[in-house]
Design a protein around this motif. Structure first.
Motif, PDB file in Angstrom:
ATOM      1  N   GLY A 183       0.817  -1.199   0.000  1.00  0.00           N
ATOM      2  CA  GLY A 183       0.000   0.000   0.000  1.00  0.00           C
ATOM      3  C   GLY A 183       0.847   1.243   0.000  1.00  0.00           C
ATOM      4  N   SER A 184       0.181   2.387   0.043  1.00  0.00           N
ATOM      5  CA  SER A 184       0.901   3.651  -0.068  1.00  0.00           C
ATOM      6  C   SER A 184       1.099   4.318   1.278  1.00  0.00           C
ATOM      7  CB  SER A 184       0.175   4.587  -1.027  1.00  0.00           C
ATOM      8  OG  SER A 184      -1.146   4.797  -0.584  1.00  0.00           O
ATOM      9  N   ARG A 185       1.043   3.524   2.367  1.00  0.00           N
ATOM     10  CA  ARG A 185       1.271   4.118   3.671  1.00  0.00           C
ATOM     11  C   ARG A 185       2.680   4.682   3.746  1.00  0.00           C
ATOM     12  NH1 ARG A 185       0.077   1.821   9.687  1.00  0.00           N
ATOM     13  NH2 ARG A 185       1.356   3.354  10.764  1.00  0.00           N
ATOM     14  N   LEU A 186       2.796   5.906   4.266  1.00  0.00           N
ATOM     15  CA  LEU A 186       4.083   6.570   4.411  1.00  0.00           C
ATOM     16  C   LEU A 186       4.523   6.582   5.865  1.00  0.00           C
ATOM     17  CD1 LEU A 186       3.506   9.720   2.155  1.00  0.00           C
ATOM     18  CD2 LEU A 186       4.890   7.721   1.610  1.00  0.00           C
TER      19      LEU A 186
END
Lengths: 115, 116
Positions: free
Chosen positions: B101-104
């Motif tokens: 996913g695009s979790r930062l």
């Protein structure tokens, strides 16, 4: 594109009241993030949705906080009851989590003050 | 898990001077790297990103950053700053995995103050 839209931009409420923050992600994005920013704790991820499903809510402070995403174009973050320590700027961000992928785009934030 | 360390919480510089904002990261997998800027009373805005390819990445407003895999760093630079560059700058990483996913993961932020 209008970008990520948040409302209200400012909210002042009294301790014990319910607060609802709203977010409209960028059209076509399938991931949505709620963050909280304070001087003391910096930028904290509260919850992360993918395809309207909560994937990680480990950052939600306590049961007073809840978030929903009933459809791809709308999400809410609710605090009930609110407390002075909830005062912060709350950001919503969205991204595309499938090819061609994208970075996160942030909204302008909601500044919450609980007195 | 990933972590990001921004080595300076505050960087004061004079107008037209060069600046470097330092960022180190740790991760057990390869990562994508980002710099975001936050102007007063605004949300975060992407300055630049490293996904693959050339390790020198150019962004908006004359900023650039260099990915150094051996030193696990992604320092942000600008050869000549303006008063309008005064803002908080955040370094962020995400896993280079389709399943992640695009979790930062964000650093603590560096406040850049440009003085006349």
């Amino acid at each position: 594109d209008a970008g990520v839209i948040q409302s209200p931009r400012h909210e002042v409420t009294e301790m014990g009241q319910e607060v609802t923050l709203r977010c409209k992600p960028i059209s076509g994005h399938n991931s949505l993030f709620w963050y909280r920013q304070t001087m003391m704790r910096g930028l904290e991820l509260l919850i992360y949705f993918n395809n309207n499903v909560p994937i990680d809510d480990s950052g939600m402070p306590e049961d007073r906080f809840s978030a929903k995403m009933p459809n791809a174009s709308f999400s809410t973050l609710k605090i009930q009851p609110s407390e002075p320590r909830d005062s912060a700027v709350y950001f919503c961000a969205s991204s595309l989590d499938s090819p061609p992928y994208s970075e996160q785009y942030f909204g302008p934030g909601t500044r919450l003050t609980v007195t | 898990a990933q972590s990001v360390t921004q080595l300076d919480s505050q960087v004061p510089v004079f107008e037209e001077a060069p600046v470097e904002l330092r960022c180190n990261y740790s991760s057990s997998v390869s990562v994508y790297l980002f710099w975001y800027v936050q102007y007063p009373n605004q949300g975060l805005q992407l300055l630049l990103k490293y996904l693959s390819g050339s390790t020198l990445v150019k962004g908006i407003n004359g900023f650039e950053a260099e990915f150094n895999k051996s030193q696990t760093s992604f320092h942000l630079r600008k050869p000549s700053v303006h008063i309008s560059d005064t803002a908080e700058y955040f370094c962020a990483v995400r896993k280079n995995l389709e399943t992640s996913g695009s979790r930062l993961t964000f650093g603590e932020g560096t406040q850049l103050t440009v003085n006349p």
